[in-house]
Design a protein around this motif. Structure first.
Motif, short mmCIF file in Angstrom:
data_model
loop_
_atom_site.label_atom_id
_atom_site.label_comp_id
_atom_site.label_asym_id
_atom_site.label_seq_id
_atom_site.Cartn_x
_atom_site.Cartn_y
_atom_site.Cartn_z
N HIS A 392 0.86 -1.19 0.00
CA HIS A 392 0.00 0.00 0.00
C HIS A 392 0.89 1.24 0.00
N PRO A 393 0.74 2.12 -0.99
CA PRO A 393 1.65 3.27 -1.10
C PRO A 393 1.71 4.15 0.14
N LEU A 394 0.62 4.27 0.88
CA LEU A 394 0.67 5.08 2.11
C LEU A 394 1.50 4.39 3.19
N ASP A 395 1.47 3.06 3.24
CA ASP A 395 2.35 2.35 4.17
C ASP A 395 3.82 2.53 3.77
N VAL A 396 4.07 2.54 2.46
CA VAL A 396 5.44 2.75 1.97
C VAL A 396 5.94 4.14 2.40
N VAL A 397 5.14 5.17 2.14
CA VAL A 397 5.57 6.53 2.47
C VAL A 397 5.76 6.68 3.98
N LEU A 398 4.88 6.10 4.77
CA LEU A 398 5.03 6.18 6.22
C LEU A 398 6.34 5.52 6.66
N SER A 399 6.63 4.34 6.14
CA SER A 399 7.86 3.65 6.51
C SER A 399 9.09 4.41 6.03
N MET A 400 9.00 5.04 4.87
CA MET A 400 10.12 5.86 4.40
C MET A 400 10.36 7.04 5.34
N MET A 401 9.29 7.60 5.89
CA MET A 401 9.44 8.72 6.82
C MET A 401 10.14 8.30 8.11
N GLY A 402 10.07 7.03 8.46
CA GLY A 402 10.71 6.57 9.68
C GLY A 402 12.11 6.04 9.50
N THR A 403 12.69 6.22 8.32
CA THR A 403 13.99 5.64 8.02
C THR A 403 14.87 6.68 7.34
N ASN A 404 16.15 6.66 7.65
CA ASN A 404 17.12 7.56 7.02
C ASN A 404 17.55 6.95 5.69
N LEU A 405 17.01 7.46 4.60
CA LEU A 405 17.23 6.90 3.27
C LEU A 405 17.78 7.96 2.32
N THR A 406 18.61 7.51 1.39
CA THR A 406 19.10 8.43 0.34
C THR A 406 18.55 8.04 -1.03
N HIS A 407 17.90 6.90 -1.15
CA HIS A 407 17.42 6.43 -2.45
C HIS A 407 16.40 7.40 -3.05
N ILE A 512 -2.17 11.80 0.13
CA ILE A 512 -3.31 11.02 -0.37
C ILE A 512 -3.71 11.44 -1.79
N PRO A 513 -3.94 12.74 -2.07
CA PRO A 513 -4.32 13.08 -3.45
C PRO A 513 -3.22 12.78 -4.47
N ILE A 514 -1.97 12.86 -4.05
CA ILE A 514 -0.86 12.56 -4.96
C ILE A 514 -0.87 11.08 -5.33
N LEU A 515 -1.07 10.23 -4.32
CA LEU A 515 -0.95 8.79 -4.51
C LEU A 515 -2.25 8.11 -4.91
N GLU A 516 -3.35 8.84 -4.94
CA GLU A 516 -4.64 8.22 -5.22
C GLU A 516 -4.63 7.40 -6.51
N PRO A 517 -4.04 7.88 -7.61
CA PRO A 517 -4.03 7.05 -8.83
C PRO A 517 -3.30 5.73 -8.64
N VAL A 518 -2.20 5.74 -7.89
CA VAL A 518 -1.44 4.51 -7.66
C VAL A 518 -2.23 3.58 -6.74
N ILE A 519 -2.77 4.16 -5.66
CA ILE A 519 -3.52 3.35 -4.68
C ILE A 519 -4.67 2.62 -5.38
N LEU A 520 -5.45 3.34 -6.14
CA LEU A 520 -6.59 2.73 -6.82
C LEU A 520 -6.14 1.82 -7.96
N GLY A 521 -5.09 2.23 -8.67
CA GLY A 521 -4.59 1.42 -9.78
C GLY A 521 -4.08 0.07 -9.33
N LEU A 522 -3.55 0.00 -8.11
CA LEU A 522 -3.05 -1.27 -7.58
C LEU A 522 -4.12 -2.07 -6.84
#
Length: 526
Positions: A392-407, A512-522
């Motif tokens: 779920h893209p919102l779970d992905v973004v939340l987990s990214m917010m909790g991690t120090n990432l450079t990708h 949410i509005p940014i990811l809505e197309p991905v969320i629904l598309g998946l």
């Protein structure tokens, strides 16, 4: 955790002065070593590398040259090559504790944990008062899943150097993983008070602990504060560069153009890659841990090999153009073998990093956002399996917010930039799938967690392998996953990470509005 060269003395020449000195005298060994060390200390390992290499060329029997080369290689994720130079340094001069400890860390990064333990014991015997030795040894015990031993060792590091913030943060993480959330928070609060403030990694760890304790608003506040500090330090989303690259990839990789491309004429020998692609924190480490439990598959972790091929591609093909446009050289009669050269360069690079053993026919490459380069992957490896891990893209973004990432061009340091980059890469993957044939398997993290056996059977069947029940007992796989998810994949499957975003919906509202197309598309729900 490698130690670094000593800080330059007061009044020592700066990097610019050393560069001027080397332009006048390119074979000045002392200046070459000094510049390499100075750049490395400044966090510029890539800039330090040419000077470290030249130092070895100038004085191949000088221990300091090999130590500098090893530090650069270790910092740029090449532990096997780093090990060679640490051993050369130790063979050329009396052993010193820092170099022995650095050798131990390179062994840890290769998953050779018992050798690393023995080497840390040797380093500690040579000089028992270096905090970084005990901290690195603690991380080795963590990799070996001996958390009490790791806790004892990191606590010793903290006693030796009360100013070592990283040891405080690691100690707190260990306590939290052993169920001591409140004591872990106390360690972090005491560390912040002692240092007159906190740092990004401590704030992100604070947020992860608060999340486990169900204190979601406080957790997100800690995530946001840590990410704000990273942005202040210059780690902002390189949006212009990201947009430009993705647009150029979509323009270049279209069916009419691709029909003109040659294909590799001869198959490559040896173990072949399985590309596990997806956003950071989407479940790619779990999939790799499952696959590497199969006797035919070696784990490569986050291989930098594709990135190395991309950076060198214009030079490899002799093109004045950048990537991806330099691939148009393949239409020339004298470059028809270009894809084989690119493929073989990838394999040479990867095989220096992957601990393949007899019986391994495949190895994994799970560098996050490698799907950005699916077009190049499909040209170099037309039959390579691509496993796209979806969550779920919102779970992905939340987990990214909790991690120090450079990708992803540092996209993960803000909710909206993370969401925008996830959307852009998803759209690019859909473009590739329309324009070219891919051996592609979408695999939902949620399906893998809820019904593991059918998902694993489907995954292994896609790779042409028979089912092996060891893949369902992946937590027994003793390899050390060298990613932020290493602790999670040492546990049995759990469902607590599914739909985590629901507790953070208010904080994730901008995404949410940014990811809505991905969320629904998946096929996920809003």
């Amino acid at each position: 955790m490698p130690t670094t060269p000593d800080a330059p003395p007061s009044g020592a020449p700066d990097a610019a002065a050393l560069e001027r000195r080397l332009r006048a005298a390119p074979d000045d060994l002392a200046a070459t070593q000094e510049l390499a060390g100075r750049l490395f200390q400044a966090g510029r390992a890539a800039d330090a590398e040419p000077h470290a290499r030249n130092a070895v060329r100038l004085a191949p029997e000088d221990a300091r040259c090999h130590t500098l080369m090893a530090l650069v290689l270790a910092d740029t994720h090449r532990p096997q090559a780093a090990e060679f130079h640490y051993r050369r340094a130790l063979a050329l001069a009396p052993p010193d504790a820092a170099t022995v400890a650095n050798l131990a860390w390179s062994l840890t990064r290769q998953g050779r944990l018992e050798e690393a333990r023995r080497t840390y014991r040797r380093a500690a015997a040579l000089h028992p008062s270096i905090a970084l030795t005990w901290h690195g040894w603690a991380q080795t015990e963590d990799a070996a899943r001996d958390l009490p031993a790791a806790q004892r060792l990191v606590d010793r590091a903290r006693r030796l150097d009360p100013g070592h913030r990283g040891a405080d943060t690691f100690a707190a993480a260990l306590l939290a993983r052993q169920g001591a959330g409140q004591p872990a928070l106390a360690v972090l609060h005491a560390s912040a008070a002692r240092h007159g403030g906190t740092d990004p990694d401590a704030l992100l760890e604070t947020g992860r602990i608060l999340d486990r304790l169900g204190r979601h608003d406080e957790a997100f506040a800690a995530f946001a504060a840590g990410k704000a500090l990273l942005r202040q330090a210059g780690r902002r989303y390189g949006e212009e560069e990201a947009v430009d690259l993705i647009a150029r990839l979509a323009t270049f990789f279209v069916a009419p153009r691709l029909r003109l491309m040659p294909r590799p004429a001869t198959p490559a020998a040896g173990p072949q890659p399985v590309f596990i692609v997806g956003a950071p924190r989407s479940g790619t480490t779990l999939v790799e841990q499952i696959l590497s439990s199969h006797p035919a598959i070696a784990a490569g972790d986050e291989l930098p090999s594709l990135g190395a091929v991309v950076r060198a591609l214009p030079q490899t093909l002799g093109s004045p153009l950048g990537y991806p446009e330099a691939l148009s050289e393949l239409w020339m009669g004298d470059q028809r073998d270009g894809l084989e050269r690119l493929r073989d360069a990838y394999l040479r690079h990867a095989r220096k990093l992957v601990p393949a053993k007899p019986g391994h026919t495949l190895f994994t490459d799970k560098m996050p956002f490698n799907e950005t380069h699916l077009g190049l992957i499909a040209l170099m490896f037309p039959s390579a399996p691509v496993v796209h891990v979806l969550r779920h893209p919102l779970d992905v973004v939340l987990s990214m917010m909790g991690t120090n990432l450079t990708h992803g061009f540092h996209c993960a340091n803000d909710v909206e930039t993370a969401a925008r980059h996830v959307l852009r890469v998803f759209d690019l993957v859909e473009h590739y799938r329309r324009e070219m044939p891919l051996r592609y398997l979408p695999l939902r993290y949620e399906d893998l967690v809820r019904e593991p056996e059918p998902a694993v059977r489907r995954l292994l069947g896609f790779l042409g392998l028979g089912f092996d029940r060891r893949c369902l007992r992946f937590e027994e796989n003793r390899r050390h996953a060298r990613t932020p998810s290493h602790a999670q994949v040492a546990e049995k499957l759990y469902s607590r990470s599914i739909d985590r975003h629901r507790a953070y919906r208010t904080h994730l509202k901008p995404a949410i509005p940014i990811l809505e197309p991905v969320i629904l598309g998946l096929g996920y729900s809003l």
